[in-house]
Design a protein around this motif. Structure first.
Motif, PDB file in Angstrom:
ATOM      1  N   LYS A   1     -35.839  14.716   6.521  1.00 32.80           N
ATOM      2  CA  LYS A   1     -34.533  15.329   6.266  1.00 32.80           C
ATOM      3  C   LYS A   1     -33.945  14.792   4.962  1.00 32.80           C
ATOM      4  N   TRP A   2     -34.127  13.494   4.719  1.00 30.84           N
ATOM      5  CA  TRP A   2     -33.689  12.872   3.459  1.00 30.84           C
ATOM      6  C   TRP A   2     -34.401  13.522   2.276  1.00 30.84           C
TER       7      TRP A   2
ATOM      8  N   SER B   1     -27.645  11.041  15.232  1.00 27.26           N
ATOM      9  CA  SER B   1     -26.374  11.733  15.027  1.00 27.26           C
ATOM     10  C   SER B   1     -25.178  10.777  15.085  1.00 27.26           C
TER      11      SER B   1
ATOM     12  N   GLY C   1     -39.071  17.791   3.653  1.00 24.94           N
ATOM     13  CA  GLY C   1     -38.754  18.388   4.944  1.00 24.94           C
ATOM     14  C   GLY C   1     -39.907  18.398   5.919  1.00 24.94           C
TER      15      GLY C   1
ATOM     16  N   LYS D   1     -35.877  16.467   2.025  1.00 25.28           N
ATOM     17  CA  LYS D   1     -35.458  17.853   1.820  1.00 25.28           C
ATOM     18  C   LYS D   1     -34.096  17.917   1.144  1.00 25.28           C
ATOM     19  N   ARG D   2     -33.193  17.055   1.579  1.00 25.82           N
ATOM     20  CA  ARG D   2     -31.848  17.058   0.990  1.00 25.82           C
ATOM     21  C   ARG D   2     -31.888  16.628  -0.469  1.00 25.82           C
TER      22      ARG D   2
ATOM     23  N   GLU E   1     -37.873   8.973  11.672  1.00 28.63           N
ATOM     24  CA  GLU E   1     -37.799  10.390  12.044  1.00 28.63           C
ATOM     25  C   GLU E   1     -36.815  11.174  11.172  1.00 28.63           C
ATOM     26  N   ALA E   2     -35.899  10.470  10.490  1.00 27.49           N
ATOM     27  CA  ALA E   2     -34.927  11.150   9.626  1.00 27.49           C
ATOM     28  C   ALA E   2     -35.389  11.233   8.176  1.00 27.49           C
TER      29      ALA E   2
ATOM     30  N   PHE F   1     -26.013  14.910   4.405  1.00 25.12           N
ATOM     31  CA  PHE F   1     -26.822  16.047   4.829  1.00 25.12           C
ATOM     32  C   PHE F   1     -26.014  17.338   4.962  1.00 25.12           C
TER      33      PHE F   1
END
Length: 286
Positions: free
Chosen positions: A183-184, A20, A231, A186-187, A179-180, A148
């Motif tokens: 998320k990449w 974050s 995702g 999925k985006r 770990e991210a 994101f």
């Protein structure tokens, strides 16, 4: 005390840092003038792909049977849209505009976007980045925001949908901790327009996957695992390679690889000392 080399400084800067907080740290590096990832020019591999492989990446502007560019009801040339996340100083944004795309360059750093606009003005003053292949040059727009988040997409993209006909990823996924990565993926699947293309210049291909980043080492297998199940978390062996698993059912949001190419040219960072290219370039669609 000796100053750490750029790769070591990057690893030390992000080691143990919660994801974050990464955006603010990248911004501070730009503010400090530390940007070893900047290539000082556009991607030769992307330029060659756009010029030579319209079977994989359709042209940004369509023509009628006479070869004239198609126009809308107002007489403006109709153009496809493109996005470069983590655009930095905008070299590839400007390149895509020469191939006729209306391009959005996105970065979390306000300083990066400021530098990108300065780069654009300087290039225009020198006559660099002129339209190619008979296209009308596309418009360039810079956006500051979190990749994101949906906030920056408002009013942008194809028909202001927040989705894009082409997305180019280079030194973006490799900047994210493992770990991210889901998320990449999925985006990306959310941002690619229907029948659009995601183009990835896969870098760094030669770095051991078990070594710390950024940049984190990547392989074609990592991209495939991520984008065929956007995702979904993926598992890694101790050496960083992907644990292969069979999906229980096809993912409706999956992106499918059209081709993976060893480009003839790429940035110096993606080549061996003898000039052998290490990078791959892959093209994905729905």
């Amino acid at each position: 005390m000796a100053t750490a080399d750029p790769p070591s400084r990057l690893r030390q800067t992000f080691q143990g840092l919660d994801f974050s907080a990464h955006g603010d740290v990248w911004s501070s590096l730009y503010k400090d003038g530390f940007r070893p990832w900047d290539r000082d020019g556009p991607s030769l591999a992307l330029a060659d792909l756009l010029a030579q492989r319209t079977d994989l990446v359709p042209a940004s502007q369509d023509r009628d049977h006479r070869g004239n560019l198609l126009r809308d009801s107002r007489g403006a040339v109709t153009r496809k849209t493109a996005l470069v996340p983590g655009c930095g100083r905008g070299h590839d944004v400007l390149l895509l505009s020469t191939f006729g795309y209306d391009v959005v360059g996105l970065d979390f750093s306000q300083d990066a976007v400021r530098m990108a606009e300065e780069n654009r003005k300087s290039a225009e003053g020198k006559g660099i980045y002129e339209a190619v292949n008979g296209f009308e040059k596309g418009h360039v727009r810079w956006a500051v925001g979190d990749f994101f988040s949906d906030e920056w997409t408002k009013g942008l993209g194809t028909d202001a949908s927040g989705k894009f006909d082409l997305i180019y990823d280079y030194t973006f996924l490799c900047a994210l901790p493992p770990e991210a990565r889901p998320k990449w993926a999925k985006r990306m699947s959310q941002l690619v327009h229907h029948d659009g293309r995601l183009v990835c210049l896969e870098f760094p291909s030669g770095k051991p996957l078990s070594e710390q980043g950024p940049p984190w080492g990547l392989t074609p297998e990592v991209y495939e695992a991520l984008l065929t199940a956007p995702g979904e978390a993926i598992s890694y062996h101790s050496d960083g390679s992907v644990v292969e698993t069979l999906p229980t059912k096809p993912d409706p949001n999956a992106l499918h690889r059209l081709s993976i190419i060893k480009p003839a040219r790429t940035h110096k960072a993606g080549t061996e000392e003898d000039g052998t290219v290490k990078d791959f370039i892959s093209v994905w669609t729905r």
